[in-house]
Design a protein around this motif. Structure first.
Motif, PDB file in Angstrom:
ATOM      1  N   ALA A 107      28.065  39.316  36.802  1.00 47.99           N
ATOM      2  CA  ALA A 107      26.930  40.087  37.321  1.00 47.99           C
ATOM      3  C   ALA A 107      27.323  41.557  37.437  1.00 47.99           C
ATOM      4  CB  ALA A 107      26.534  39.550  38.695  1.00 47.99           C
ATOM      5  N   ALA A 108      26.389  42.434  37.158  1.00 48.70           N
ATOM      6  CA  ALA A 108      26.650  43.868  37.307  1.00 48.70           C
ATOM      7  C   ALA A 108      26.427  44.282  38.764  1.00 48.70           C
ATOM      8  CB  ALA A 108      25.733  44.671  36.398  1.00 48.70           C
ATOM      9  N   GLY A 160      25.493  47.639  45.504  1.00 48.34           N
ATOM     10  CA  GLY A 160      25.206  46.205  45.531  1.00 48.34           C
ATOM     11  C   GLY A 160      24.901  45.685  44.142  1.00 48.34           C
ATOM     12  N   PHE A 161      24.424  44.448  44.091  1.00 45.58           N
ATOM     13  CA  PHE A 161      24.093  43.838  42.806  1.00 45.58           C
ATOM     14  C   PHE A 161      22.916  44.554  42.158  1.00 45.58           C
ATOM     15  CE2 PHE A 161      26.327  40.216  44.742  1.00 45.58           C
ATOM     16  CZ  PHE A 161      27.160  39.868  43.678  1.00 45.58           C
ATOM     17  N   PHE A 170      35.706  48.295  37.445  1.00 45.65           N
ATOM     18  CA  PHE A 170      36.726  47.265  37.632  1.00 45.65           C
ATOM     19  C   PHE A 170      36.040  45.930  37.894  1.00 45.65           C
ATOM     20  CE2 PHE A 170      38.927  51.113  39.225  1.00 45.65           C
ATOM     21  CZ  PHE A 170      40.009  51.107  38.357  1.00 45.65           C
ATOM     22  N   PRO A 171      36.712  44.816  37.537  1.00 36.93           N
ATOM     23  CA  PRO A 171      36.148  43.507  37.867  1.00 36.93           C
ATOM     24  C   PRO A 171      36.354  43.198  39.347  1.00 36.93           C
ATOM     25  CG  PRO A 171      38.260  43.223  36.778  1.00 36.93           C
ATOM     26  CD  PRO A 171      37.991  44.708  36.801  1.00 36.93           C
ATOM     27  N   ASN A 172      35.468  42.379  39.888  1.00 35.16           N
ATOM     28  CA  ASN A 172      35.610  41.954  41.278  1.00 35.16           C
ATOM     29  C   ASN A 172      35.184  40.490  41.376  1.00 35.16           C
ATOM     30  OD1 ASN A 172      36.040  42.100  44.049  1.00 35.16           O
ATOM     31  ND2 ASN A 172      34.103  43.106  44.498  1.00 35.16           N
ATOM     32  N   THR A 200      31.955  39.765  39.220  1.00 36.19           N
ATOM     33  CA  THR A 200      31.121  40.941  39.014  1.00 36.19           C
ATOM     34  C   THR A 200      31.856  41.966  38.156  1.00 36.19           C
ATOM     35  OG1 THR A 200      31.890  42.197  40.934  1.00 36.19           O
ATOM     36  CG2 THR A 200      30.089  40.647  41.301  1.00 36.19           C
ATOM     37  N   CYS A 201      31.095  42.788  37.498  1.00 28.63           N
ATOM     38  CA  CYS A 201      31.612  43.977  36.820  1.00 28.63           C
ATOM     39  C   CYS A 201      31.116  45.151  37.657  1.00 28.63           C
ATOM     40  CB  CYS A 201      31.064  44.035  35.401  1.00 28.63           C
ATOM     41  SG  CYS A 201      31.534  45.540  34.547  1.00 28.63           S
ATOM     42  N   ASP A 202      32.013  45.721  38.452  1.00 31.65           N
ATOM     43  CA  ASP A 202      31.616  46.800  39.367  1.00 31.65           C
ATOM     44  C   ASP A 202      31.652  48.143  38.649  1.00 31.65           C
ATOM     45  OD1 ASP A 202      31.479  44.859  41.277  1.00 31.65           O
ATOM     46  OD2 ASP A 202      33.206  45.546  42.446  1.00 31.65           O
ATOM     47  N   LEU A 203      30.584  48.881  38.772  1.00 38.62           N
ATOM     48  CA  LEU A 203      30.481  50.227  38.195  1.00 38.62           C
ATOM     49  C   LEU A 203      30.575  51.225  39.335  1.00 38.62           C
ATOM     50  CD1 LEU A 203      27.398  49.352  35.994  1.00 38.62           C
ATOM     51  CD2 LEU A 203      29.727  49.669  35.163  1.00 38.62           C
ATOM     52  N   PHE A 204      31.521  52.165  39.223  1.00 40.73           N
ATOM     53  CA  PHE A 204      31.760  53.105  40.329  1.00 40.73           C
ATOM     54  C   PHE A 204      31.262  54.503  39.974  1.00 40.73           C
ATOM     55  CE2 PHE A 204      34.615  49.651  41.134  1.00 40.73           C
ATOM     56  CZ  PHE A 204      34.439  49.454  42.491  1.00 40.73           C
TER      57      PHE A 204
END
Ligand SMILES: [Zn+2]
Length: 175
Positions: free
Chosen positions: A39-40, A71-72, A106-108, A119-123
């Motif tokens: 999930a992004a 968040g998601f 980064f993945p989480n 999740t694939c976290d976008l910062f």
């Protein structure tokens, strides 16, 4: 950790349903196939003259620890639109999607009520030099406090998630 989602095939109730490659449920009996895809999710560092903005989480996972707004991403949403929505919901802040600058991903792993979400976290980061605590209306269900922390006073170990620790550490080095 495997997500405890399906003990039986949701289509034919067979117990033979398998979980492969940490992402796909497959039933050999009826052919049911479900990809539990990554999930992004978004998160954003807000840089103000008062410090970097952190939320204190009011729910598990990571209750009482520091987190970033975000968040998601919802179905049908772009990442920046999702982030803009989260800022409105969590803090009553209205930013423009084009003002968020992506700097890392980064993945989480996000365990929630017996299901493990990869999740694939976008910062992102955003500069809001004049922002102070009185501009914020934190949503109490999600956020127990809002803190502006100067970078030299930040203890990375107080941050809830590994991916956020990495991103904040990187941000302090490169931005
Ligand atoms: Zn089946």
């Amino acid at each position: 950790m495997e997500p405890l989602m399906f003990r039986y095939c949701p289509a034919c109730a067979s117990e033979k349903i398998s979980f492969e490659q940490n992402k796909v449920f497959r039933c050999p009996g009826c052919g049911f196939t479900y990809y539990h895809n990554t999930a992004a999710a978004t998160a954003c560092i807000v840089r103000s003259n008062a410090g970097l903005l952190f939320l204190v989480r009011n729910k598990e996972p990571g209750k009482g620890k520091l987190d970033l707004p975000g968040g998601f991403v919802d179905p049908g949403e772009g990442a920046m639109d999702g982030l803009r929505r989260e800022f409105t919901e969590e803090l009553g802040l209205n930013f423009k999607p084009e003002d968020f600058k992506l700097f890392a991903s980064f993945p989480n792993i996000y365990p929630y009520k017996n299901i493990t979400y990869n999740t694939c976290d976008l910062f992102f980061y955003i500069d809001a030099p004049d922002l102070t605590e009185k501009d914020l209306q934190p949503e109490e269900a999600e956020v127990s406090a809002v803190l502006f922390i100067k970078k030299e006073q930040l203890d990375i170990e107080r941050i809830a998630f590994e991916s956020v620790k990495k991103a904040v550490g990187l941000f302090l080095k490169i931005v």
